[in-house]
Structures are given as C-alpha cells and as structure tokens.
Design an enzyme around this catalytic site. Structure first.
Site, PDB file in Angstrom:
ATOM      1  N   LYS A  99       0.821  -1.213   0.000  1.00  0.00           N
ATOM      2  CA  LYS A  99       0.000   0.000   0.000  1.00  0.00           C
ATOM      3  C   LYS A  99       0.861   1.273   0.000  1.00  0.00           C
ATOM      4  O   LYS A  99       2.087   1.210   0.211  1.00  0.00           O
ATOM      5  CB  LYS A  99      -0.939  -0.037   1.199  1.00  0.00           C
ATOM      6  CG  LYS A  99      -1.930  -1.208   1.149  1.00  0.00           C
ATOM      7  CD  LYS A  99      -2.891  -1.196   2.326  1.00  0.00           C
ATOM      8  CE  LYS A  99      -3.879  -2.344   2.241  1.00  0.00           C
ATOM      9  NZ  LYS A  99      -4.858  -2.335   3.361  1.00  0.00           N
ATOM     10  N   PHE A 143     -15.742   3.123   7.367  1.00  0.00           N
ATOM     11  CA  PHE A 143     -14.362   3.424   6.973  1.00  0.00           C
ATOM     12  C   PHE A 143     -14.165   3.469   5.452  1.00  0.00           C
ATOM     13  O   PHE A 143     -13.076   3.771   4.982  1.00  0.00           O
ATOM     14  CB  PHE A 143     -13.390   2.404   7.579  1.00  0.00           C
ATOM     15  CG  PHE A 143     -13.637   0.978   7.138  1.00  0.00           C
ATOM     16  CD1 PHE A 143     -13.170   0.505   5.918  1.00  0.00           C
ATOM     17  CD2 PHE A 143     -14.347   0.106   7.955  1.00  0.00           C
ATOM     18  CE1 PHE A 143     -13.391  -0.803   5.517  1.00  0.00           C
ATOM     19  CE2 PHE A 143     -14.576  -1.205   7.562  1.00  0.00           C
ATOM     20  CZ  PHE A 143     -14.098  -1.657   6.330  1.00  0.00           C
ATOM     21  N   HIS A 196      -1.966  -5.789   1.780  1.00  0.00           N
ATOM     22  CA  HIS A 196      -3.257  -6.438   1.547  1.00  0.00           C
ATOM     23  C   HIS A 196      -3.016  -7.877   1.120  1.00  0.00           C
ATOM     24  O   HIS A 196      -2.038  -8.181   0.433  1.00  0.00           O
ATOM     25  CB  HIS A 196      -4.022  -5.710   0.430  1.00  0.00           C
ATOM     26  CG  HIS A 196      -5.210  -6.481  -0.088  1.00  0.00           C
ATOM     27  ND1 HIS A 196      -6.449  -6.446   0.514  1.00  0.00           N
ATOM     28  CD2 HIS A 196      -5.329  -7.332  -1.153  1.00  0.00           C
ATOM     29  CE1 HIS A 196      -7.278  -7.223  -0.159  1.00  0.00           C
ATOM     30  NE2 HIS A 196      -6.630  -7.773  -1.164  1.00  0.00           N
ATOM     31  N   ASN A 254      -2.250   0.006   7.080  1.00  0.00           N
ATOM     32  CA  ASN A 254      -1.673  -1.257   7.572  1.00  0.00           C
ATOM     33  C   ASN A 254      -0.715  -1.905   6.572  1.00  0.00           C
ATOM     34  O   ASN A 254      -0.443  -3.092   6.656  1.00  0.00           O
ATOM     35  CB  ASN A 254      -2.773  -2.236   7.973  1.00  0.00           C
ATOM     36  CG  ASN A 254      -3.687  -2.588   6.815  1.00  0.00           C
ATOM     37  OD1 ASN A 254      -3.501  -2.112   5.685  1.00  0.00           O
ATOM     38  ND2 ASN A 254      -4.672  -3.424   7.068  1.00  0.00           N
TER      39      ASN A 254
END
Length: 221
Positions: free
Chosen positions: A24, A70, A131, A128
C-alpha cells in the site's frame, strides 16, 4: 525385511495456489525489502505491477466493503499514492500470506503478532501497509482486477471434472505409465514427472531448429 520386498513410498503431492498481495502507499518505500521477505518465505512472484488507482477504481476493488463507515477513508488512502500489486504463488498461498502479514489493525498486531509484516510496516487499522486476498474466490477476482490479461482457468467439478480427466488426463497418463513399465527406471516418480512434462499435450514441442529434408525435397522444420 526380505531384500526382495519393495517399499512403496508415496510421491509428495504439491498444490500450487495463487493470491494477490498489495504493497500500500504507506509502505511503498519499503517495497524492495518486503519483496525480499516474500521470496525468502517460499513464494514465487508471478506478476508485478506498480500503479496508482483512482478513487473510483479503489471503490470497485473494495466493493465488498461499500457502506461501511471506513469506506471513504479507505478509498481516499488507497488512491493517495502508488501501490505495488503482486501475484504470489506457492502451496496454500492464501493462508500463508495472511499469516505473514498478520491482523488488519497494525497497532493491535504489534501487541499480538509483533513479527508480522503489518506490525513492522503499518501504523494503524487503515494504514496497515499490506493487503492479502481472503479466499480463493477473492484471489481470482482481485488478480483479474489488477492484472486484466491474466488467464485463471476454472477448476472443473462434478461431471465436468470427470470429462476433463477422461479426455485430457487419462490418455496421457496411461501412455506414461505404459512407458514406465517398459523402462523400469530406478526412480519411477521422477521419471514419470519428467515424462509428463516432456509429453504435455497442452504444450507444443520445441525443436532445436534442425531442418529435415523429405524425399520429395520439401523442408520440414
């Protein structure tokens, strides 16, 4: 044990599976380091692509999350910078990759799974770092989304599986087993594996370019 008695050792069965991995925007600067970890973890990187998604493309990719609180933040974050999409392959690839990246929330991951990649490279629930596909079906869809030209053959089931085996697998395997009985090699498993690779009916034979002249003067490559 009688010396003439044979011990049959079953050949190992290896199932190769594919999954999608995304590096990401928040971890893109660590991409080389992460890819090195991926390779050392036994994965093969089949495809790699660096791209930047628009908010609309992120909405399509995360369509299953639509409606959740979210969701706007997720699409905004994932379209905020470049990402790297990777198709990974190994046995049980989906489960292995999920185990390596760890829990979704990076803050909690540092408490419960400090060695996982999200604990190391992520900073929050949203940011985070990585993925991974959740299921086989999700992996197929996500790989096709990131790599549109990818061909993923469906796994035949039921009558379709029987027909596939009868038409494409059994004839070739029968030939190979017949030849195996004639040759009687010291290592039958390895011999048969090599024979099947060489005689794969789905792949054309590759010749070394030698030209054979026929009696009529025609040339056949």
């Amino acid at each position: 044990m009688d010396e003439t008695q044979q011990v049959n050792i079953p050949c190992p069965r290896i199932y190769v599976e594919r999954t999608l991995a995304l590096i990401k925007p928040d971890a893109i600067h660590k991409a080389e380091e992460i890819e090195d970890i991926i390779l050392k973890s036994g994965f093969t990187i089949l495809q790699r692509r660096k791209l930047q998604l628009s908010p609309e493309q992120c909405s399509d990719f995360y369509a299953e999350q639509y409606g959740k609180l979210f969701f706007p933040s997720l699409t905004a974050f994932m379209s905020s910078g470049p990402i790297i999409a990777l198709t990974l392959a190994r046995d049980n690839a989906i489960a292995h990759w999920k185990a390596i990246i760890g829990p979704v929330n990076s803050t909690k991951a540092r408490e419960t799974h400090p060695e996982c990649l999200r604990a190391k490279y992520g900073t929050s629930d949203l940011r985070n770092a990585l993925h991974g596909s959740e299921t086989f079906t999700a992996a197929v869809r996500e790989i096709k989304y990131m790599f549109p030209n990818t061909v993923i053959e469906p796994i035949p089931r039921g009558e379709a599986a029987k027909e596939y085996l009868s038409k494409y697998v059994n004839p070739t395997l029968l030939r190979g087993l017949t030849e195996l009985c004639k040759q009687k090699p010291l290592n039958p498993c390895i011999w048969l594996a090599n024979w099947l690779v060489t005689n794969n009916p789905n792949k054309p034979q590759i010749y070394d370019g030698a030209i054979v002249e026929e009696a009529e003067g025609q040339q056949v490559i």
